[in-house]
Enzyme design. Structure first.
Site, PDB file in Angstrom:
ATOM      1  N   HIS A 306       0.858  -1.185   0.000  1.00 32.26           N
ATOM      2  CA  HIS A 306       0.000   0.000   0.000  1.00 32.26           C
ATOM      3  C   HIS A 306       0.889   1.227   0.000  1.00 32.26           C
ATOM      4  CE1 HIS A 306      -3.150   2.811   1.088  1.00 32.26           C
ATOM      5  NE2 HIS A 306      -3.989   1.889   0.673  1.00 32.26           N
ATOM      6  N   ASP A 363      -7.932  -5.436   0.163  1.00 30.86           N
ATOM      7  CA  ASP A 363      -8.461  -6.292  -0.900  1.00 30.86           C
ATOM      8  C   ASP A 363      -7.987  -7.731  -0.845  1.00 30.86           C
ATOM      9  OD1 ASP A 363     -10.157  -4.554  -2.121  1.00 30.86           O
ATOM     10  OD2 ASP A 363      -8.542  -3.561  -3.211  1.00 30.86           O
TER      11      ASP A 363
HETATM   12  N1  ACO Z   1       4.180  -7.663  -4.640  1.00 26.56           N
HETATM   13  C1  ACO Z   1       5.513  -7.708  -4.823  1.00 26.56           C
HETATM   14  N2  ACO Z   1       6.314  -6.637  -4.758  1.00 26.56           N
HETATM   15  C2  ACO Z   1       5.745  -5.452  -4.502  1.00 26.56           C
HETATM   16  C3  ACO Z   1       4.354  -5.332  -4.288  1.00 26.56           C
HETATM   17  C4  ACO Z   1       3.576  -6.489  -4.375  1.00 26.56           C
HETATM   18  N3  ACO Z   1       2.233  -6.423  -4.180  1.00 26.56           N
HETATM   19  N4  ACO Z   1       4.063  -4.034  -4.051  1.00 26.56           N
HETATM   20  C5  ACO Z   1       5.227  -3.371  -4.102  1.00 26.56           C
HETATM   21  N5  ACO Z   1       6.248  -4.226  -4.375  1.00 26.56           N
HETATM   22  C6  ACO Z   1       7.676  -3.910  -4.470  1.00 26.56           C
HETATM   23  C7  ACO Z   1       8.029  -3.220  -5.771  1.00 26.56           C
HETATM   24  O1  ACO Z   1       8.359  -4.157  -6.775  1.00 26.56           O
HETATM   25  C8  ACO Z   1       9.175  -2.356  -5.341  1.00 26.56           C
HETATM   26  O2  ACO Z   1      10.314  -3.201  -5.224  1.00 26.56           O
HETATM   27  P1  ACO Z   1      11.795  -2.671  -5.586  1.00 26.56           P
HETATM   28  O3  ACO Z   1      12.110  -1.659  -4.515  1.00 26.56           O
HETATM   29  O4  ACO Z   1      12.643  -3.893  -5.556  1.00 26.56           O
HETATM   30  O5  ACO Z   1      11.699  -2.052  -6.959  1.00 26.56           O
HETATM   31  C9  ACO Z   1       8.793  -1.906  -3.933  1.00 26.56           C
HETATM   32  O6  ACO Z   1       7.948  -2.957  -3.439  1.00 26.56           O
HETATM   33  C10 ACO Z   1       8.040  -0.584  -3.888  1.00 26.56           C
HETATM   34  O7  ACO Z   1       6.918  -0.683  -4.765  1.00 26.56           O
HETATM   35  P2  ACO Z   1       6.212   0.551  -5.461  1.00 26.56           P
HETATM   36  O8  ACO Z   1       5.515   0.085  -6.689  1.00 26.56           O
HETATM   37  O9  ACO Z   1       7.198   1.674  -5.620  1.00 26.56           O
HETATM   38  O10 ACO Z   1       5.164   0.972  -4.350  1.00 26.56           O
HETATM   39  P3  ACO Z   1       3.933   1.952  -4.573  1.00 26.56           P
HETATM   40  O11 ACO Z   1       3.709   2.628  -3.280  1.00 26.56           O
HETATM   41  O12 ACO Z   1       4.150   2.817  -5.782  1.00 26.56           O
HETATM   42  O13 ACO Z   1       2.732   0.975  -4.938  1.00 26.56           O
HETATM   43  C11 ACO Z   1       0.860  -0.456  -4.692  1.00 26.56           C
HETATM   44  C12 ACO Z   1       1.704   0.649  -4.040  1.00 26.56           C
HETATM   45  C13 ACO Z   1       0.412   0.004  -6.110  1.00 26.56           C
HETATM   46  C14 ACO Z   1      -0.384  -0.712  -3.864  1.00 26.56           C
HETATM   47  C15 ACO Z   1       1.718  -1.736  -4.804  1.00 26.56           C
HETATM   48  O14 ACO Z   1       2.100  -2.189  -3.519  1.00 26.56           O
HETATM   49  C16 ACO Z   1       1.021  -2.866  -5.579  1.00 26.56           C
HETATM   50  O15 ACO Z   1       1.126  -2.923  -6.815  1.00 26.56           O
HETATM   51  N6  ACO Z   1       0.280  -3.784  -4.868  1.00 26.56           N
HETATM   52  C17 ACO Z   1      -0.455  -4.854  -5.528  1.00 26.56           C
HETATM   53  C18 ACO Z   1      -1.778  -4.309  -6.080  1.00 26.56           C
HETATM   54  C19 ACO Z   1      -2.776  -4.033  -4.950  1.00 26.56           C
HETATM   55  O16 ACO Z   1      -3.011  -4.861  -4.096  1.00 26.56           O
HETATM   56  N7  ACO Z   1      -3.400  -2.840  -5.048  1.00 26.56           N
HETATM   57  C20 ACO Z   1      -4.428  -2.433  -4.069  1.00 26.56           C
HETATM   58  C21 ACO Z   1      -3.953  -1.246  -3.294  1.00 26.56           C
HETATM   59  S1  ACO Z   1      -5.053  -0.887  -2.019  1.00 26.56           S
HETATM   60  C22 ACO Z   1      -6.374  -0.229  -2.731  1.00 26.56           C
HETATM   61  O17 ACO Z   1      -6.369   0.369  -3.767  1.00 26.56           O
HETATM   62  C23 ACO Z   1      -7.582  -0.427  -2.022  1.00 26.56           C
END
Ligand code: ACO
Length: 422
Positions: A306, A363
């Site tokens: 998140h 979720d």
């Molecule tokens: N699974 C694996 N790795 C992840 C995940 C994940 N779900 N989320 C983040 N990471 C990793 C990224 O690959 C990145 O790794 P790195 O540093 O090696 O490059 C690091 O964690 C940071 O990730 P970002 O994408 O920069 O984090 P951001 O804050 O931009 O994204 C998000 C947040 C979009 C929610 C992300 O965690 C994600 O894609 N989660 C899965 C989708 C999801 O469940 N979305 C629902 C969000 S809640 C909602 O809308 C109600």
């Protein structure tokens, strides 16, 4: 502590005021940044940027705190209904019992939708995603509610609010039925909003409806848990579109489109796809986690991570408790719930996830509950939209009442070619 921040760039020093917060980070007022330094602020994904002041929802992502109008989400989920929380978000205070009843009566009265809207919903190809149909239907409301479109007219704003809150469950149920190849059911205004939504979704024409308190209560809580989450992607979209003076229906339709993406509301559907994939592939949970960590094909653990929560999502805790309860009370034994729990445990003991502060979000377990209630996966994100509606409306209204609101128009750092000739 000083109430000013100085930024120096070469010979220039610019002083900027602090915008104080009641809780959480205060802001630096950079409104004169370009004028005084010639520089813009660069903040991809708005990770450090406050786009507005807001008095609706407070989140402390490090501590896992979520409060609406000051009330902790745990207390609201335990003791209040989705309807009462909707009222709280939109009007600022919890309703008395009498106020809640009047509010509910108004929503029910506004619930029926026109034949034209029903035929619009029925005109889409059956393969269309329900989020596409939902945003189109909400957008189309502006074509029939033509007397409710002025954002500066308080009576029209109030009537548009009631109209949308009353009609959205009817529209969502009609989309579900159309998707299933069935005729939509008209609302039964004697029933509560949530119970009637379930009847319109799963009931049969001419047959009496037997409500199930467990299902109605669980759906109420799930909608309540999704009701607002401050400046997330879809809410910021609603505000941005609304800042141009666009009407409520147009602004909310835009929010629905923003919510549809798999990184936002679409994640609840994506979680179930992921659990099904693990189940059918024969891979172990550990093998799947290894693929995520290797970033194979860019796959992520859906329902994890998140932007704001960096210890736990307080909503996820509540949803997880409900998942067990609902499945037990409905007598559903779903192996996907076991896979979800295994996956959560495997991720929580893995450094990849702890180092990046990735925990289950709201979720992660919602899809399993919706599945037990017999909603098809494609309806999961419309259910999120139904839950989020009062939050979007509250933010749109707050922005409209704020006399300092200006049209949202970000800057850019241009990296294209310098002037050249053909
Ligand atoms: N699974 C694996 N790795 C992840 C995940 C994940 N779900 N989320 C983040 N990471 C990793 C990224 O690959 C990145 O790794 P790195 O540093 O090696 O490059 C690091 O964690 C940071 O990730 P970002 O994408 O920069 O984090 P951001 O804050 O931009 O994204 C998000 C947040 C979009 C929610 C992300 O965690 C994600 O894609 N989660 C899965 C989708 C999801 O469940 N979305 C629902 C969000 S809640 C909602 O809308 C109600």
């Amino acid at each position: 502590m000083s109430d000013k921040v100085s930024i120096s760039y070469g010979e220039i020093t610019s002083e900027m005021a602090i915008v104080p917060a009641t809780e959480g980070p205060s802001g630096i007022d950079i409104s004169k940044l370009i004028a005084t330094t010639g520089l813009s602020s660069f903040d991809q994904g708005f990770v450090n940027t406050s786009s507005t002041k807001s008095a609706i929802t407070f989140i402390d992502g490090e501590k896992g705190i979520l409060r609406h109008r000051g009330y902790p989400i745990e207390q609201l989920a335990e003791g209040k209904s989705y309807l009462e929380v909707s009222y709280l978000l939109v009007y600022g205070e919890l309703p008395s019992a009498a106020e809640a009843e009047i509010f509910h009566g108004k929503l029910r009265e506004a619930s029926p939708i026109s034949k034209q809207l029903l035929s619009l919903i029925g005109s889409f190809d059956p393969t269309a995603h329900p989020m596409t149909v939902l945003s189109s239907a909400v957008s189309a409301l502006a074509a029939s509610e033509t007397g409710l479109l002025d954002p500066k007219n308080p009576e029209q704003v109030e009537a548009a609010t009631i109209s949308l809150l009353g009609k959205m469950p009817v529209i969502t149920a009609a989309i579900h039925r159309t998707l299933m190849g069935k005729d939509p059911l008209a609302p039964n205004l004697e029933l509560s909003l949530i119970d009637d939504f379930l009847r319109m979704t799963f009931g049969e024409e001419g047959q009496s409806w037997k409500s199930n308190d467990v299902v109605t209560g669980a759906l109420d809580t799930l909608l309540l848990l999704h009701a607002d989450h401050e400046q997330n992607c879809s809410t910021s979209t609603v505000r941005l579109v609304g800042s141009s003076g666009a009407n409520l229906f147009a602004s909310i339709a835009s929010g629905i489109n923003a919510l549809s993406g798999p990184l936002h509301g679409g994640a609840n559907e994506a979680v179930l796809d992921m659990l099904n994939l693990i189940s059918s592939s024969g891979d172990s949970v550990e093998q799947y986690v290894a693929r995520v960590k290797n970033k194979e094909d860019g796959i992520r653990l859906m329902g994890f991570g998140h932007r704001v929560y960096k210890s736990f999502d307080p909503r996820a805790k509540i949803v997880k408790a409900h998942a067990d309860k609902v499945l037990t009370e409905l007598g559903v034994k779903d192996p996907l719930l076991d896979i979800a729990k295994e996956l959560e445990a495997a991720a929580l003991r893995d450094e990849y996830f702890s180092e990046r502060k990735l925990y289950p979000n709201v979720d992660f377990y919602t899809g399993v509950i919706y599945k037990a209630m017999e909603f098809p996966p494609r309806m999961f994100t419309p259910l999120f939209a139904l839950g989020r509606l009062p939050g979007w409306i509250a933010h749109w209204r707050e922005q409209n009442l704020d006399t300092s609101t200006r049209i949202g128009r970000p800057q850019q750092v241009y990296v294209g070619p310098n002037q050249r000739s053909i």
